[in-house]
Design an enzyme around this catalytic site. Structure first.
Site, PDB file in Angstrom:
ATOM      1  N   CYS A 126     -49.423 -34.750 -12.258  1.00  0.00           N
ATOM      2  CA  CYS A 126     -50.082 -35.725 -11.740  1.00  0.00           C
ATOM      3  C   CYS A 126     -51.632 -35.602 -12.244  1.00  0.00           C
ATOM      4  CB  CYS A 126     -49.560 -36.651 -10.770  1.00  0.00           C
ATOM      5  SG  CYS A 126     -49.733 -38.860 -10.966  1.00  0.00           S
TER       6      CYS A 126
ATOM      7  N   HIS B 127     -44.120 -36.674 -10.404  1.00  0.00           N
ATOM      8  CA  HIS B 127     -43.632 -36.336  -9.296  1.00  0.00           C
ATOM      9  C   HIS B 127     -42.911 -35.286  -8.526  1.00  0.00           C
ATOM     10  CE1 HIS B 127     -47.816 -37.252  -7.641  1.00  0.00           C
ATOM     11  NE2 HIS B 127     -47.777 -38.278  -8.334  1.00  0.00           N
TER      12      HIS B 127
ATOM     13  N   GLU C 247     -42.248 -33.321  -6.467  1.00  0.00           N
ATOM     14  CA  GLU C 247     -41.881 -33.194  -4.747  1.00  0.00           C
ATOM     15  C   GLU C 247     -41.261 -34.482  -4.677  1.00  0.00           C
ATOM     16  OE1 GLU C 247     -46.510 -35.024  -6.175  1.00  0.00           O
ATOM     17  OE2 GLU C 247     -44.969 -33.221  -6.341  1.00  0.00           O
TER      18      GLU C 247
END
EC number: 6.3.5.2
Length: 184
Positions: free
Chosen positions: A73, A161, A163
């Site tokens: 990001c 993202h 994660e």
């Protein structure tokens, strides 16, 4: 054992990046972005997301280290801006579940996700123009440059993202980066 540091750029998901690597058995540490570059002892760096470019600390200097870097990001945006690309406001801002088309099946970071994957996006700005040496490796209907790679310099970025649990193959992105850092 491969050692990867996660640079805290004050993003809301940074701890999840650290956890994802730890869960893969990586020797990982979450470090403040004010850590001097000469103090980093690692096989790779993750530049985390964050709220804005005004709070990136020494992150630009980490790009000069001779180890692989993954920007997530804001981390991807600062990589693009520092290396000669262009970042600007995106046409779509906010949170979204996005289908991303993988454009390079041979890309060591995200090629294994081809032909497409579902990801969680959370950003207002995006990379508008790639820096020299980078290739666009993924795109979507809401963001033209969803991922980029410069395999010669081992610099990689994803706008989404990996994660976050809503990203379907996020763990695979971290596995692939671990393998890049290990020289596999």
């Amino acid at each position: 054992m491969t050692r990867i540091v996660v640079v805290d750029n004050h993003g809301q998901f940074t701890h999840l990046e650290h956890r994802a690597l730890r869960d893969l058995g990586v020797d990982t540490e979450l470090i403040d972005n004010d850590t001097p570059p000469e103090e980093i002892d690692a096989d790779g760096i993750v530049l985390s997301g964050g709220p804005d470019m005004d709070r990136i600390g020494h992150s630009p200097a980490y790009l000069d280290l001779d180890i692989p870097v993954l920007g997530i990001c804001l981390g991807m945006q600062l990589m693009a801006a520092e290396l000669g690309g262009r970042v600007g406001a995106g046409d779509y801002g906010g949170y979204a579940d996005v289908t991303v088309s993988i454009e390079d099946e041979s890309d060591p970071l995200i090629g294994s996700l081809a032909p497409e994957t579902r990801v969680w996006a959370s950003h207002a700005d995006e990379v508008k123009e790639l820096p020299d040496g980078f290739e666009r490796t993924a795109t979507s209907e809401v963001c033209n440059i969803e991922a980029m790679s410069d395999t010669d310099r081992n610099r990689y970025g994803v706008q989404w993202h990996p994660e976050v649990a809503h990203t379907e193959a996020g763990e695979e992105v971290f596995e692939n980066f671990r393998d890049i850092c290990a020289g596999d």
